[in-house]
Design an enzyme around this catalytic site. Sequence first.
Site, PDB file in Angstrom:
ATOM      1  CG  HIS A  16      -1.595   1.190   1.567  1.00 31.57           C
ATOM      2  ND1 HIS A  16      -1.792   2.237   2.512  1.00 31.57           N
ATOM      3  CD2 HIS A  16      -2.906   1.675   0.839  1.00 31.57           C
ATOM      4  CE1 HIS A  16      -2.341   3.069   2.285  1.00 31.57           C
ATOM      5  NE2 HIS A  16      -3.174   2.719   1.225  1.00 31.57           N
ATOM      6  CG  ASN A  17      -0.227   5.005   0.416  1.00 27.46           C
ATOM      7  OD1 ASN A  17      -0.801   4.992  -0.543  1.00 27.46           O
ATOM      8  ND2 ASN A  17      -0.641   5.401   1.829  1.00 27.46           N
ATOM      9  CD  GLU A  63      -2.053   2.399  -3.133  1.00 22.57           C
ATOM     10  OE1 GLU A  63      -3.408   2.856  -3.176  1.00 22.57           O
ATOM     11  OE2 GLU A  63      -1.571   2.413  -2.270  1.00 22.57           O
ATOM     12  CG  ASP A  78      -1.667   7.112  -4.244  1.00 18.97           C
ATOM     13  OD1 ASP A  78      -1.931   5.803  -4.486  1.00 18.97           O
ATOM     14  OD2 ASP A  78      -1.976   7.375  -3.074  1.00 18.97           O
ATOM     15  CG  HIS A  96      -0.715   9.820   0.437  1.00 18.56           C
ATOM     16  ND1 HIS A  96      -1.710  10.398   1.598  1.00 18.56           N
ATOM     17  CD2 HIS A  96      -1.213   8.529   0.196  1.00 18.56           C
ATOM     18  CE1 HIS A  96      -2.587   9.432   2.068  1.00 18.56           C
ATOM     19  NE2 HIS A  96      -2.391   8.515   1.290  1.00 18.56           N
ATOM     20  CD  GLU A 118      -5.789   6.217  -4.219  1.00 18.82           C
ATOM     21  OE1 GLU A 118      -6.144   7.378  -3.567  1.00 18.82           O
ATOM     22  OE2 GLU A 118      -5.350   5.643  -3.498  1.00 18.82           O
TER      23      GLU A 118
END
Length: 558
Positions: free
Chosen positions: A111-112, A141, A143, A156, A190
Amino acid sequence: MKKNKAPTSRRSEIQNIYRCYSSGRNTLAASALLRFLHMEQMETAANQETAEGLIDRYEIEETARENRTMTFEGFYRYMESKDCSVFDQIHASVYQDMDQPLCHYFISSSHNTYLTGDQLVGKSTLDAYVSALRRGCRCLEIDCWDGPSAEPIVYHGHTLTSKILFKDVITTVEQHAFEVSPYPVILSLENHCTPTQQDVMAQYLTSILGGKLLATSLDLTNQPGQLPSPNELKYKILIKNKKLKRDSEDRRERDSEGEDSEEEDEEDDDEEEEPNLKTKHHSKLKRSGEKKKKAAVVAESLSNLVVYTKSVKFHSFSHAREHQQYYENTSLGEKKAHKLVKTSAPDFVQHNTVFITRIYPAGSRTRSSNYNPQGFWNVGSQLVALNFQSLGLPMDLNNGRFQDNGGCGYVLKPFFLRANQWGFNPNSYPPVPVSVSCVKVISGSNLPVPRSGKALDPFVRVEIHSIHSDSCRRHTDTVRHNSLSPRWDSAMNFTISVPDLSLIRFTVRDQTGLTSEFIGQYTIPLTSMKKGYRWVPLLSREGYSLDPASLFIFIWYS
């Protein structure tokens, strides 16, 4: 392989075993060694050739080798070798069936991935992607946000985390994707970019990844309506993102959920818990971002690159049974997922036999802390995403789970999590034979001394992580002032009904008054443990080897 030299006090445990099987003689005959392998190590397939092979491998005294016997020094070298590691060396290579559909595997997921620190002011780096891939991670991931000069950026959103270029992330992935595993990498986007910059993203994905990018479906005429297998997707990179609807899908989804569903963000279940800098400026940015998100559409060029991992919103398990396609997957925030595990576990299990589900940490975890992944593995969730930069129990469990199957990032789920008809419920006592496990923690060796130089007061905690009814922990007594060769001789019994889901975590701690401090740990799937007298390597909080620090244990389970 562990070092052969050890303190005499550590050797005494092994000397007792040696004397028992050598019957007081100076050397151990191959037949006696074979008896030890059968009786203590539970290696029932071992034969005379096996025993003589160990003599050839570990005995250095020429006379003993010629007589097909083993001296104590040779026996000690064998006992400290990988042949006596608690981790079954067969599991250090890919040994599982890799021809099942993707939804039948646990898949190591981050994640991230770009972050090396917290989610508010942490640093975004390319090295974080390299580190995750080298640790066997198969779902990364990214973003994505609009950047200056028409260059999409990764960070983020609405925080002060640093920014890196999307094209540099993709270049890094292309270079390192298959260093440690040939099995497919999933890029979970994302995506907050405008269509114009999505076109740029698609161009980079196509030009940089080249033949590694899976841009068209495979010819799987023998398995229609089913996801391809890891073997069929070897050396391929998949894009996980929303996809433009075909006319038939558009009609179907309008009938079932309304026309605005596609405008919702993939990770919208915990939307109210996004990191908040608690400033007026951030509030304006967030409101602005929400407006942009609701107006966002998927660019056709990017949509065309989504094949088997199309992101759709989760509504309910009944809705999924009626409307979700095999190539569609959903993402759930941990809070909603926990609620579903608690209230609808059998439905969750059945859902994950067909569809891929990604679980991600709550937005309120601004310091990049992690949830315990075990509960989501218990219902068969494949992509249980964790912050790889964060240390502690959750990542220890993740590393232990994915140490299995050669560390390739794909672990075949147990049969009862793959078969629709099984009806497994991790919340109720399962109607299966109970396994009894005995762990005897005998001793430790060369435990790391703190900077103060003060000898440790160590004890060992043994934890079972599994379904709720199986999960528990035991601990030894504390040994005072002994870091070099503490002796516990502590036997523990565990009743385990679902061994195929169970992880065992050994933790060495230093008793410091009313509290204790972490020294080292090792986590392993129960099904990857070898029986008999074994040594347990210890790892630091960061996951690095603390060799020659180890535990000496005896393992038995039915």
